[in-house]
Motif scaffolding. Structure first.
Motif, PDB file in Angstrom:
ATOM      1  N   PHE A   1     -32.627  74.208  72.253  1.00 41.22           N
ATOM      2  CA  PHE A   1     -31.606  73.252  71.714  1.00 41.22           C
ATOM      3  C   PHE A   1     -31.286  73.663  70.563  1.00 41.22           C
ATOM      4  CE2 PHE A   1     -34.739  70.546  74.274  1.00 41.22           C
ATOM      5  CZ  PHE A   1     -33.743  70.325  75.315  1.00 41.22           C
ATOM      6  N   TYR A   2     -31.420  74.875  69.787  1.00 43.81           N
ATOM      7  CA  TYR A   2     -31.006  75.240  68.284  1.00 43.81           C
ATOM      8  C   TYR A   2     -29.742  75.015  68.243  1.00 43.81           C
ATOM      9  CZ  TYR A   2     -30.351  77.826  64.294  1.00 43.81           C
ATOM     10  OH  TYR A   2     -30.139  78.162  62.904  1.00 43.81           O
ATOM     11  N   GLY A   3     -29.205  74.287  67.198  1.00 47.00           N
ATOM     12  CA  GLY A   3     -27.826  74.254  66.897  1.00 47.00           C
ATOM     13  C   GLY A   3     -27.120  72.889  68.037  1.00 47.00           C
ATOM     14  N   LYS A   4     -27.655  72.490  68.979  1.00 46.08           N
ATOM     15  CA  LYS A   4     -27.049  71.709  69.988  1.00 46.08           C
ATOM     16  C   LYS A   4     -27.386  70.245  69.338  1.00 46.08           C
ATOM     17  CE  LYS A   4     -27.527  74.766  73.946  1.00 46.08           C
ATOM     18  NZ  LYS A   4     -27.870  74.801  75.233  1.00 46.08           N
ATOM     19  N   ILE A   5     -26.452  69.299  70.030  1.00 45.61           N
ATOM     20  CA  ILE A   5     -26.678  67.760  69.875  1.00 45.61           C
ATOM     21  C   ILE A   5     -26.869  67.292  71.122  1.00 45.61           C
ATOM     22  CG2 ILE A   5     -25.315  65.902  68.649  1.00 45.61           C
ATOM     23  CD1 ILE A   5     -23.513  67.866  67.382  1.00 45.61           C
ATOM     24  N   VAL A   6     -28.513  66.827  71.231  1.00 45.28           N
ATOM     25  CA  VAL A   6     -28.831  66.413  72.368  1.00 45.28           C
ATOM     26  C   VAL A   6     -29.673  65.007  72.311  1.00 45.28           C
ATOM     27  CG1 VAL A   6     -29.051  68.586  73.564  1.00 45.28           C
ATOM     28  CG2 VAL A   6     -30.920  67.747  72.207  1.00 45.28           C
ATOM     29  N   ASN A   7     -29.375  64.525  70.993  1.00 43.58           N
ATOM     30  CA  ASN A   7     -29.979  63.190  70.708  1.00 43.58           C
ATOM     31  C   ASN A   7     -28.589  62.231  69.843  1.00 43.58           C
ATOM     32  OD1 ASN A   7     -32.771  63.340  71.640  1.00 43.58           O
ATOM     33  ND2 ASN A   7     -32.652  65.118  70.156  1.00 43.58           N
ATOM     34  N   GLY A   8     -29.059  60.905  69.656  1.00 49.47           N
ATOM     35  CA  GLY A   8     -28.227  60.116  68.790  1.00 49.47           C
ATOM     36  C   GLY A   8     -27.042  59.647  69.749  1.00 49.47           C
ATOM     37  N   PRO A   9     -26.206  58.817  68.956  1.00 54.91           N
ATOM     38  CA  PRO A   9     -25.098  58.086  69.505  1.00 54.91           C
ATOM     39  C   PRO A   9     -23.966  58.732  69.610  1.00 54.91           C
ATOM     40  CG  PRO A   9     -25.515  57.501  67.018  1.00 54.91           C
ATOM     41  CD  PRO A   9     -26.628  58.248  67.644  1.00 54.91           C
ATOM     42  N   GLU A  10     -23.199  58.713  70.731  1.00 53.74           N
ATOM     43  CA  GLU A  10     -21.788  59.265  71.122  1.00 53.74           C
ATOM     44  C   GLU A  10     -20.872  57.970  70.964  1.00 53.74           C
ATOM     45  OE1 GLU A  10     -22.395  62.642  73.828  1.00 53.74           O
ATOM     46  OE2 GLU A  10     -23.690  61.247  74.484  1.00 53.74           O
ATOM     47  N   TYR A  11     -19.643  58.321  70.494  1.00 52.00           N
ATOM     48  CA  TYR A  11     -18.620  57.029  70.295  1.00 52.00           C
ATOM     49  C   TYR A  11     -17.285  57.605  70.981  1.00 52.00           C
ATOM     50  CZ  TYR A  11     -21.926  55.843  66.602  1.00 52.00           C
ATOM     51  OH  TYR A  11     -23.169  55.416  66.114  1.00 52.00           O
ATOM     52  N   VAL A  12     -16.552  56.683  71.318  1.00 47.65           N
ATOM     53  CA  VAL A  12     -15.171  56.895  71.559  1.00 47.65           C
ATOM     54  C   VAL A  12     -14.271  56.017  70.562  1.00 47.65           C
ATOM     55  CG1 VAL A  12     -13.134  56.509  73.126  1.00 47.65           C
ATOM     56  CG2 VAL A  12     -15.319  57.045  73.981  1.00 47.65           C
ATOM     57  N   THR A  13     -13.418  56.581  69.791  1.00 48.41           N
ATOM     58  CA  THR A  13     -12.474  56.065  68.706  1.00 48.41           C
ATOM     59  C   THR A  13     -11.037  56.075  69.150  1.00 48.41           C
ATOM     60  OG1 THR A  13     -14.468  56.296  66.976  1.00 48.41           O
ATOM     61  CG2 THR A  13     -12.280  55.920  66.190  1.00 48.41           C
ATOM     62  N   VAL A  14     -10.463  55.013  68.641  1.00 46.12           N
ATOM     63  CA  VAL A  14      -9.120  54.932  68.614  1.00 46.12           C
ATOM     64  C   VAL A  14      -8.589  54.845  66.978  1.00 46.12           C
ATOM     65  CG1 VAL A  14      -6.898  53.738  69.220  1.00 46.12           C
ATOM     66  CG2 VAL A  14      -8.675  53.841  70.669  1.00 46.12           C
ATOM     67  N   PHE A  15      -7.655  56.009  66.635  1.00 44.44           N
ATOM     68  CA  PHE A  15      -7.204  56.064  65.238  1.00 44.44           C
ATOM     69  C   PHE A  15      -5.692  55.529  65.171  1.00 44.44           C
ATOM     70  CE2 PHE A  15     -10.630  59.041  65.728  1.00 44.44           C
ATOM     71  CZ  PHE A  15     -11.380  58.985  64.845  1.00 44.44           C
ATOM     72  N   ARG A  16      -5.341  54.971  64.439  1.00 47.26           N
ATOM     73  CA  ARG A  16      -3.882  54.808  63.852  1.00 47.26           C
ATOM     74  C   ARG A  16      -3.114  56.014  63.700  1.00 47.26           C
ATOM     75  NH1 ARG A  16      -3.571  49.705  60.280  1.00 47.26           N
ATOM     76  NH2 ARG A  16      -3.817  51.168  58.486  1.00 47.26           N
TER      77      ARG A  16
END
Length: 648
Positions: free
Chosen positions: A251-266
């Protein structure tokens, strides 16, 4: 009025009447643009679906601030371009496009400017960085366009790629992905830092730029994470969180934990307007394998972090951003809506559900969107499977995962749209014997033809490059150049590129776009001839060699292409200087085409296709023009007869 209706009807053909009536598209300017062509100046502008087909334009030029002088001898009615052969490039010049005596657009050029075949858009390259002892630099990568500030002009949204970006299976750390927005004069509107918890790579960040809430200004929608910094400096989620795996191992350097989001930007300032949790989660990590690709699986965060995305009008009028997770096995498509304040999940399709057995393993490295079943609403084709507008499976072909995907009216004599794709067969999946290339019906999934069972094809193209045969020709995979309607071989020779296509010259056939060159296939000599070579520019994404973006961005219906300069100081918008032979509404008013430009940057970039066959459209335009001319003559004749009657 009759002529205006005919022109608009040409745009609506093949897209579904309900869609053409309900989706009005963007409120764009004329996109008036000029570029030197030897000692002359080539000028071009947009036509719209609600224009009178015979709308007349005039061009005026003022030199060194003097009086504007008309430069066209007759009203411009057949095309929406003009070659100014009397310009003095040593002087300051201003060209005015006039309609009905009113100036509707202008273009200016300073005396002594270099005569370049492109427009310069200065960009601000980020400073190099370092992550866990590894230095990295930034280079301009994929782009999208939208009218971010509501002025009728497209702005460019640019993703900055880091030199240490990673594919999902790779271990190691990558620098932060940055996203900029620029006006065409180089003014930077904002910069978004996606932060440490979005792993940089082509499979992760997709830029969806579109007017999602219908306020006349485009937004950006993309995947975000804790620590993403928006365009006004505000942080999304936990600014201190670091979900990267620092311990050595799989898993070195990977992101396999934590929240994930979808965002709309103006679009105007990059401010985050709405953020929701990404659907679906990555878990279970070993739940994303299957019969696609090599038929394998992993539990290291590789297959769970394969993404694509797009925009679809799922109700025929409201643009929905959607995100796809999973290419090779389980595939989840999640569609959203944004009303200006709230980002809401519309539906989610999950191939792991029992009712969608047979849809897993059918995802591509890309997507395409169109009204495939003619109901006025868009469907989402993820490769060998298509999801209906209501989030239910429309069909699956069973042809499995592939890398390239093309959809359009590839066989004009056949009702509806067709899809051409290439498919991977490697390692354990070779024994399945699925074809390397296939063309199928976009409504039903019926296979029109296929070839190369058990063979592996990485690239393929469907485009009309030979006027001797109806519709598209296909190449890539086993064999040579094929007829799109039958799959029969035309030649054992093929074009020297199998990548992007582009409308560059004045005929209805596609040209070829690869690396930093536009070329044309010569059917008579069966050779490929370079039409335009972009010197000092670079293509993107390694061996994919795609441009930052291609599409009908300015001027008439021909397409432009954006590459970055070698020194990364500017984006260059290359545009044709070949005089047109007809006029038609901008391709960006064709819904399927406009949505294709929106998803072009996704994963393995693919070129846009309109919903219609261009050769057939040429014939329709000429027929409409002839009918309008005949009606005008009849009207004039009747008017003269009436006048004579009154005199008596």
């Amino acid at each position: 009025m009759l002529k205006r209706i005919i022109f608009a009807a040409l745009l609506a053909l093949g897209t579904g009447a309900a869609c053409a009536q309900e989706y009005t598209g963007e409120s764009l300017s004329r996109g008036f643009v000029g570029r030197p062509s030897g000692e002359r100046m080539y000028l071009s502008w947009r036509m719209f679906a609600d224009d009178d087909a015979n709308a007349a334009f005039d061009l005026y030029r003022s030199t060194n601030g003097g009086k504007a002088v008309k430069i066209n001898a007759e009203p411009i009615v057949r095309t929406s371009d003009f070659m100014d052969g009397t310009v003095d490039f040593a002087a300051d010049n201003r060209w005015e496009l006039r309609q009905g005596g009113r100036t509707v657009a202008f273009w200016e050029r300073k005396g002594g400017e270099p005569k370049l075949p492109y427009l310069r858009v200065p960009i601000q390259r980020p400073e190099p960085g370092e992550v866990f002892g590894q230095k990295f630099t930034y280079s301009a990568n994929d782009c999208s366009v939208g009218d971010l500030d509501g002025d009728g002009e497209y702005e460019i949204v640019l993703k900055w790629e880091v030199s240490n970006s990673k594919r999902p299976p790779q271990t190691g750390f990558a620098g932060n992905t940055l996203v900029d927005a620029y006006k065409l004069d180089g003014t930077r509107l904002w910069r978004i830092d996606l932060g440490r918890n979005i792993r940089s790579g082509a499979a992760t960040t997709q830029l969806l730029v579109f007017d999602f809430d219908g306020d006349g200004r485009a937004e950006l929608c993309c995947k975000t994470g804790d620590g993403t910094v928006d365009g006004v400096g505000e942080v999304i989620g936990d600014a201190q969180a670091d979900w990267r795996t620092a311990e050595q191992g799989r898993f070195y350097g990977k992101i396999v934990n934590g929240p994930e989001y979808v965002t709309v930007f103006r679009g105007s300032d990059g401010k985050a307007l709405a953020t929701e949790e990404y659907v679906p989660t990555r878990y279970p990590l070993d739940g994303w394998g299957g019969i696609g690709g090599n038929g394998g699986n992993d539990n290291t965060g590789g297959r769970s972090d394969r993404f694509s995305a797009g925009v679809a009008l799922l109700d025929g009028k409201t643009p929905s951003p959607f995100f796809v997770r999973g290419w090779y096995g389980r595939t989840v498509v999640a569609a959203w809506t944004f009303d200006g304040e709230k980002l809401a999940l519309k539906w989610a399709f999950d191939s792991a559900l029992p009712e969608w057995e047979g849809y897993s393993g059918m995802g591509n490295h890309s997507v395409t969107v169109a009204d495939f079943d003619g109901d006025g609403c868009d469907e989402i084709c993820v490769g060998a499977m298509t999801v209906d507008h209501d989030g239910k499976g429309l069909f699956t072909t069973g042809l499995r995962h592939g890398d390239a995907l093309h959809a359009g009216d590839l066989i004009p004599s056949r009702p509806g749209l067709e899809v051409f794709g290439v498919h991977e067969n490697e390692e354990a999946t070779v024994a399945l014997g699925t074809p390397a290339v296939a063309l199928f019906d976009g409504r039903t999934g019926e296979i029109v033809w296929s070839d190369g069972p058990g063979e592996d094809a990485g690239r393929g193209v469907a485009a009309d490059i030979d006027p001797r045969y109806e519709g598209a020709e296909c190449w890539g995979g086993p064999g040579g150049l094929r007829r799109g309607d039958t799959g029969e071989f035309i030649s054992d020779k093929v074009p020297n590129s199998c990548n992007f296509i582009i409308y560059w010259d004045a005929d209805p056939q596609s040209e070829l776009l690869d690396r930093t060159a536009v070329s044309k296939w010569n059917p008579e000599t069966e050779t490929t001839e370079v039409v335009m070579q972009a010197e000092g520019a670079v293509s993107n994404n390694g061996t994919k060699s795609n441009p930052c973006l291609s599409g009908d961005l300015l001027g008439d219906w021909r397409e432009e292409v954006i590459w970055a300069s070698e020194d990364q100081s500017e984006l260059r918008i290359y545009l044709t200087d070949i005089p047109a032979v007809n006029r038609m509404p901008t391709l960006m008013q064709d819904r399927q085409y406009r949505l294709a430009v929106a998803w072009q940057n996704v994963a393995y970039n693919q070129p846009p296709h309109p919903s219609f066959d261009m050769a057939a459209r040429f014939r329709e335009i000429e027929a409409a023009r002839a009918a309008a001319g005949k009606a005008a003559k009849a009207g004039n004749k009747a008017a003269k007869a009436g006048s004579k009657g009154r005199k008596r």
